[in-house]
Design a protein around this motif. Structure first.
Motif, PDB file in Angstrom:
ATOM      1  N   GLY A   1      50.218  58.660 -13.548  1.00 43.77           N
ATOM      2  CA  GLY A   1      50.094  59.168 -14.914  1.00 43.77           C
ATOM      3  C   GLY A   1      51.131  58.575 -15.834  1.00 43.77           C
ATOM      4  N   LYS A   2      52.390  58.609 -15.402  1.00 46.39           N
ATOM      5  CA  LYS A   2      53.421  58.158 -16.327  1.00 46.39           C
ATOM      6  C   LYS A   2      53.384  56.649 -16.521  1.00 46.39           C
ATOM      7  CE  LYS A   2      57.254  57.814 -13.100  1.00 46.39           C
ATOM      8  NZ  LYS A   2      58.426  58.498 -12.566  1.00 46.39           N
ATOM      9  N   LEU A   3      52.973  55.923 -15.484  1.00 43.66           N
ATOM     10  CA  LEU A   3      52.902  54.468 -15.650  1.00 43.66           C
ATOM     11  C   LEU A   3      51.770  54.083 -16.597  1.00 43.66           C
ATOM     12  CD1 LEU A   3      53.653  53.499 -11.983  1.00 43.66           C
ATOM     13  CD2 LEU A   3      55.063  52.971 -13.956  1.00 43.66           C
TER      14      LEU A   3
ATOM     15  N   TRP B   1      50.659  56.027 -18.996  1.00 41.82           N
ATOM     16  CA  TRP B   1      51.170  56.387 -20.318  1.00 41.82           C
ATOM     17  C   TRP B   1      52.098  55.303 -20.845  1.00 41.82           C
ATOM     18  CZ3 TRP B   1      50.140  59.404 -24.182  1.00 41.82           C
ATOM     19  CH2 TRP B   1      49.398  60.565 -23.985  1.00 41.82           C
ATOM     20  N   GLY B   2      52.964  54.816 -19.975  1.00 45.74           N
ATOM     21  CA  GLY B   2      53.905  53.784 -20.390  1.00 45.74           C
ATOM     22  C   GLY B   2      53.177  52.567 -20.941  1.00 45.74           C
TER      23      GLY B   2
ATOM     24  N   THR C   1      47.427  51.518  -9.246  1.00 41.31           N
ATOM     25  CA  THR C   1      48.006  51.764 -10.570  1.00 41.31           C
ATOM     26  C   THR C   1      48.342  50.472 -11.302  1.00 41.31           C
ATOM     27  OG1 THR C   1      48.965  53.778  -9.707  1.00 41.31           O
ATOM     28  CG2 THR C   1      49.804  52.986 -11.797  1.00 41.31           C
ATOM     29  N   SER C   2      48.997  49.538 -10.609  1.00 41.41           N
ATOM     30  CA  SER C   2      49.408  48.343 -11.354  1.00 41.41           C
ATOM     31  C   SER C   2      48.199  47.491 -11.706  1.00 41.41           C
ATOM     32  CB  SER C   2      50.459  47.537 -10.590  1.00 41.41           C
ATOM     33  OG  SER C   2      50.050  47.274  -9.289  1.00 41.41           O
TER      34      SER C   2
ATOM     35  N   ALA D   1      51.592  47.330 -33.694  1.00 37.56           N
ATOM     36  CA  ALA D   1      52.514  47.146 -34.806  1.00 37.56           C
ATOM     37  C   ALA D   1      53.103  45.743 -34.797  1.00 37.56           C
ATOM     38  CB  ALA D   1      53.622  48.191 -34.734  1.00 37.56           C
ATOM     39  N   THR D   2      53.397  45.214 -33.608  1.00 33.57           N
ATOM     40  CA  THR D   2      53.983  43.869 -33.520  1.00 33.57           C
ATOM     41  C   THR D   2      53.044  42.838 -34.129  1.00 33.57           C
ATOM     42  OG1 THR D   2      55.117  44.505 -31.502  1.00 33.57           O
ATOM     43  CG2 THR D   2      54.925  42.164 -31.934  1.00 33.57           C
ATOM     44  N   PHE D   3      51.762  42.896 -33.731  1.00 35.11           N
ATOM     45  CA  PHE D   3      50.796  41.963 -34.311  1.00 35.11           C
ATOM     46  C   PHE D   3      50.523  42.316 -35.773  1.00 35.11           C
ATOM     47  CE2 PHE D   3      49.808  40.944 -29.875  1.00 35.11           C
ATOM     48  CZ  PHE D   3      49.596  39.576 -29.960  1.00 35.11           C
TER      49      PHE D   3
ATOM     50  N   LEU E   1      57.545  54.234 -32.338  1.00 33.93           N
ATOM     51  CA  LEU E   1      56.536  53.421 -31.668  1.00 33.93           C
ATOM     52  C   LEU E   1      55.821  52.474 -32.625  1.00 33.93           C
ATOM     53  CD1 LEU E   1      55.810  53.693 -28.698  1.00 33.93           C
ATOM     54  CD2 LEU E   1      53.896  55.111 -29.346  1.00 33.93           C
TER      55      LEU E   1
ATOM     56  N   SER F   1      58.785  42.324 -35.796  1.00 27.37           N
ATOM     57  CA  SER F   1      58.009  41.147 -36.183  1.00 27.37           C
ATOM     58  C   SER F   1      58.469  40.616 -37.534  1.00 27.37           C
ATOM     59  CB  SER F   1      56.525  41.493 -36.252  1.00 27.37           C
ATOM     60  OG  SER F   1      56.009  41.618 -34.961  1.00 27.37           O
TER      61      SER F   1
ATOM     62  N   GLY G   1      50.501  50.477 -27.914  1.00 21.30           N
ATOM     63  CA  GLY G   1      50.640  51.001 -29.276  1.00 21.30           C
ATOM     64  C   GLY G   1      51.674  50.217 -30.065  1.00 21.30           C
ATOM     65  N   THR G   2      52.818  49.901 -29.410  1.00 24.69           N
ATOM     66  CA  THR G   2      53.831  49.110 -30.116  1.00 24.69           C
ATOM     67  C   THR G   2      53.310  47.708 -30.413  1.00 24.69           C
ATOM     68  OG1 THR G   2      54.867  48.137 -28.162  1.00 24.69           O
ATOM     69  CG2 THR G   2      55.633  50.311 -28.827  1.00 24.69           C
TER      70      THR G   2
ATOM     71  N   LEU H   1      51.440  53.338 -24.330  1.00 28.30           N
ATOM     72  CA  LEU H   1      52.398  53.411 -25.434  1.00 28.30           C
ATOM     73  C   LEU H   1      52.888  52.018 -25.799  1.00 28.30           C
ATOM     74  CD1 LEU H   1      54.318  56.524 -24.123  1.00 28.30           C
ATOM     75  CD2 LEU H   1      52.922  56.434 -26.179  1.00 28.30           C
ATOM     76  N   PHE H   2      53.106  51.194 -24.768  1.00 26.86           N
ATOM     77  CA  PHE H   2      53.528  49.822 -25.029  1.00 26.86           C
ATOM     78  C   PHE H   2      52.468  49.100 -25.861  1.00 26.86           C
ATOM     79  CE2 PHE H   2      53.305  45.327 -23.545  1.00 26.86           C
ATOM     80  CZ  PHE H   2      54.428  44.888 -24.207  1.00 26.86           C
TER      81      PHE H   2
END
Lengths: 285, 599
Positions: free
Chosen positions: A102-104, A106-107, A254-255, A117-119, B259, B267, A113-114, A110-111
């Motif tokens: 679950g937490k992986l 989620w991780g 999971t991975s 924003a980066t793109f 986030l 960026s 999600g960031t 969320l990544f």
């Protein structure tokens, strides 16, 4: 979970997160994060030294920066290796079923999600200039057969990865390994296609990063995406290596599922990128 | 040849001396601290306080001793302490830099430092306190207390947690590099790094600062991912969404803001670096244009305001009821207002750009959203006040700081509502009024941080702070803050523009400017003095303070207000007393197989 007592008020059966790590014998100590962070810092400091080494009044030698960057990368990879090895691989066989899926997931979610924003910042730049006068000077032939072929390859790689994952969950490890290998191959072919396109634009037609307002967006966004595909190929290759060691089963994948999420995301970004940056630049309504 | 020196050279010498002295002070403070901490083994984590503390030299068998413990730790509490120590150092630098600036502003001409030095200090002050202090100090609280409050063993990703911290010190060194490296001028872009100025400044210190900011942004993003994953997946069974504590709610919302805002800033920073060094056109006048930078920057920058104010609001919401003898009034609405602020904060960024000549229709809609965000903020202040209403108030140091927070936040908020109105903003934009307004909010954030430090001091040190000194700290801080920033509000009304090293002008009320600046500087010295008292109190009490005698030092149980972290504290004390400070070997080895990260 084994605890000496079941005291409902504390809820602390206390998992110790880093039992196997170096230094050994301590449950809450690991050198790997420090080494990884030092390596990452080396990358940034190296980039800074590289810029300090430019120009006539350079403060440091021109090779200091690149050397620091290389040292940083090596240290970063050593740290990552130690971390991932001790965190996930070392006692793969002695562990119970996965309680951290679950937490992986989620991780990773969320990544991603960031990553939006980066793109996002780069796309916002492109939209800013795209609403202005168009075309903004000479543009190369954007909709070549190379781009179309590359797009098809990347979409196909998402399909193969999806079926690889399904095969694993159905217990067909052989088919899983085959399709996973195919995905890695398709990723590499895509990257080769990108290199070829860059070569044609830069060497063949003389368009570079500084050739004008379109090319800042073009090289910025395709470059950022290319870096993401490269990371994806590395992750897929790691999955392949672990598959060769017999890891993964219908219950434990999971991975595979987190890397799949990443790969499909990078694929989706590419489709958006082709629609806006290639097709959207070639046609004016 | 002294006589041969130009006035300019003399000022630059004074500058160097001032800088050297202040950096020297920071270094001495660090050495003193390290010398005391050399005795690290005598810092016992809270788990070892009480009965058998003196018997176990290393505290925990789960951790190596000495400095290695701190470099290798993946324990959320230790990482919280590291964040805290780091933040105190950055706070000291941010505070010292502004004291130099305030001293310069005592008289109209540039006498103490050159205007370029002033610009550099201005840049460093803003960047340091927002990026290197504001976000990390909240990570300190969140790291230490969120897992305890939600009953988790640790953060979801303990190693990522550690990496995120260790990216910060190199990030800070890169950001400050311009002051250390001989031969380059420090960055003078102001914290907003507006283009074209930030593209045109030749000093490579700007590049180093951008790189450092990117690194700290990566760190903040990693932390945010970790907090969200922790709160979603690591809660103890009895902690559900309905009884999740208010501080964790604010950290969750804050992490959601990080986030989406920090990666976008990351960026934009890389794009600015490319513009400066590789001939791209992202923010150049013929390319994306300076307004694109402002849009991207404030799309990050305004959420950043809420990133650093939401967890302090959470701290107040959790601490203030404890000393009012009542539960938080309207708990649900405090949660809803937190979420509302989180959502609305992405729709207000252009109020920083009202004066740029943007489309008036867009401007009006941003004004509407900006006014709207005052509503959830007001919901919170009313809830705090109604919590205190008819309560049994105990004016301990943490409570004083809570009340200080509410009052400073109200002044900051009310002055902000005026700025949200376009016509008023067009008059007051780029004056000291703006500086005064947002510093009231920032000082409120600081008071919440102090409230948290004092409230949990018994928990993380096992000792008591000195109450008299804490009250001196509070009153000096409050009086200083109000002197400084009310003076700035008035300076803004009088038309004094912000960001200037001098105000030696022919027209304008120079005499009034001078008086108000002197009042503001006096206030700043008082704040500085309160800071020294705070630091002394914390360090001295940590080392030599009287031990806490009870696991409910604030006597919360009788009001039914004891929260999870104090129950953890109680458990730790009991363990320490019964088996001499260390958890049993057996437990450790048994849990090995349950190592957290499986894939």
């Amino acid at each position: 979970m084994s605890t000496t007592e079941d005291d409902s008020t504390d809820g602390h059966s206390h998992h110790l997160p880093a039992v196997e790590d170096w230094p050994q014998g301590f449950g809450e100590a690991s050198w790997w994060p420090f080494v990884t962070a030092l390596g990452a810092a080396g990358l940034y400091v190296g980039a800074g030294l590289f810029l300090l080494g430019q120009g006539d009044d350079a403060l440091v030698g021109a090779s200091v920066g690149p050397a620091t960057i290389i040292a940083g990368v090596v240290l970063f990879l050593v740290g990552l290796y130690g971390w991932v090895y001790h965190g996930f691989v070392k006692h793969y066989w002695s562990r119970d079923a996965e309680d951290s899926t679950g937490k992986l997931r989620w991780g990773m979610l969320l990544f991603l999600g960031t990553e939006v924003a980066t793109f996002g910042a780069g796309f916002v730049y492109y939209f800013f200039i795209r609403v202005g006068p168009w075309p903004p000077g000479e543009l190369p032939d954007l909709l070549s057969s190379l781009v179309l072929a590359n797009t098809a390859i990347l979409i196909l790689s998402s399909v193969t990865l999806h079926f690889a994952h399904s095969a694993l969950r159905n217990g067909n490890r052989r088919r899983f390994a085959g399709l996973l290998g195919t995905t890695v191959l398709l990723g590499v072919v895509f990257l080769a296609g990108q290199v070829l396109e860059y070569y044609e634009f830069i060497v063949g037609e003389g368009f570079t990063l500084s050739s004008g307002i379109y090319f800042s967006a073009f090289f910025g966004l395709t470059g950022l995406h290319g870096l993401h595909v490269t990371l994806g190929v590395i992750l897929l290759a790691l999955l392949s290596v672990r598959t060769l060691y017999g890891h993964y089963s219908p219950e434990r994948h999971t991975s595979v599922s987190t890397v799949s999420m990443y790969w499909h995301f990078v694929d989706a970004v590419w489709i958006f990128l082709v629609v806006t940056l290639y097709v959207g630049a070639a046609f004016t309504l | 040849m002294i006589s041969g020196l130009t006035p300019l050279a003399v000022t630059s010498v004074t500058t160097s001396v001032a800088l050297t002295v202040s950096m020297g002070l920071v270094l001495v403070a660090m050495i003193v601290w390290l010398a005391r901490v050399e005795d690290i083994r005598s810092y016992v984590p809270a788990s070892d306080i009480g009965g058998g503390a003196g018997q176990t030299e290393y505290g925990h068998e789960e951790k190596p001793g000495g400095i290695t413990r701190w470099l290798t730790t993946v324990d959320h509490k230790d990482i919280g302490v590291l964040y805290g120590v780091y933040s105190v150092i950055t706070l000291a630098w941010g505070g010292l830099s502004v004291l130099i600036m305030r001293t310069e502003l005592l008289d109209p001409p540039a006498t103490l430092i050159q205007s370029t030095t002033y610009n550099a200090l201005l840049t460093s002050h803003g960047i340091t306190l927002l990026f290197l202090f504001g976000t990390p100090i909240l990570a300190a609280f969140a790291n230490y207390f969120v897992p305890l409050l939600i009953g988790a063993d640790d953060m979801a990703f303990p190693r990522i947690n550690s990496i995120a911290f260790w990216l910060l010190p190199p990030g800070a060194l890169l950001i400050w590099a311009g002051f250390f490296i001989p031969g380059i001028a420090p960055s003078q872009t102001s914290w907003t790094m507006y283009t074209p100025l930030s593209i045109q400044q030749p000093s490579p210190a700007v590049d180093l600062m951008l790189l450092g900011l990117h690194l700290t942004g990566v760190s903040a993003t990693m932390g945010a991912i970790n907090f969200i994953a922790t709160i979603f997946t690591e809660r103890a069974e009895e902690v559900d969404w309905a009884n999740l504590d208010i501080f964790s709610w604010t950290v969750l919302t804050q992490s959601g803001l990080i986030l989406f805002s920090f990666p976008l800033l990351g960026s934009a920073l890389v794009m600015l670096l490319l513009d400066r060094n590789f001939g791209t056109t992202f923010f150049t006048v013929g390319g994306g244009g300076p307004l694109l930078w402002q849009n991207l920057f404030w799309f990050f920058g305004h959420p950043e305001v809420y990133i650093i104010v939401l967890p302090p609001m959470g701290l107040i919401s959790i601490i203030l009821p404890k000393f009012s003898g009542r539960k938080l009034f309207g708990f649900k609405f405090v949660v809803y207002s937190t979420l509302a602020i989180g959502v609305l904060s992405f729709g207000v960024w252009a109020h920083h750009m009202f004066a740029t000549g943007m489309d008036p229709r867009l401007r009006a809609s941003f004004m509407a959203v900006t006014l709207a965000i005052a509503v959830p903020s007001a919901v919170k202040t009313f809830n705090w006040m109604t919590t205190m209403w008819n309560g049994r108030l105990r004016l301990t140091a943490p409570m004083l700081f809570c009340i200080g927070f509410v009052s400073l936040f109200i002044i900051g908020g009310v002055t902000g509502v005026f700025l949200a109105s376009i016509p008023v903003d067009l008059v007051l934009t780029d004056t000291y009024y703006v500086v005064g307004h947002f510093h009231f909010i920032l000082m409120a954030i600081l008071t919440a941080v102090f409230a948290g430090v004092y409230y949990w001091f018994p928990l993380y040190t096992g000792k008591w702070y000195q109450r008299g000194l804490a009250k001196w700290h509070f009153w000096l801080f409050m009086i200083g803050s109000n002197l400084t920033f009310f003076a700035m509000i008035l300076l803004g009304y009088a038309g004094m523009p912000r960001r200037y090293a001098t105000y030696n002008v022919d027209i304008g009320p120079v005499a009034q400017f001078t008086d108000l600046h002197q009042v503001a500087t006096l206030g700043a010295y008082l704040i500085g003095l309160s800071g020294i008292i705070f630091l002394w109190n914390i360090v001295q009490s940590w080392l030599e303070g009287p031990p806490v005698q009870s696991s409910d030092p604030w006597e919360l149980a009788e009001d039914g207000l004891l929260t999870n972290e104090w129950q953890w504290f109680d458990h730790q004390r009991e363990t320490a007393i019964t088996d001499g400070g260390a958890e049993s070997e057996e437990t450790d080895t048994d849990t090995d197989d349950n190592s957290e990260e499986t894939a």
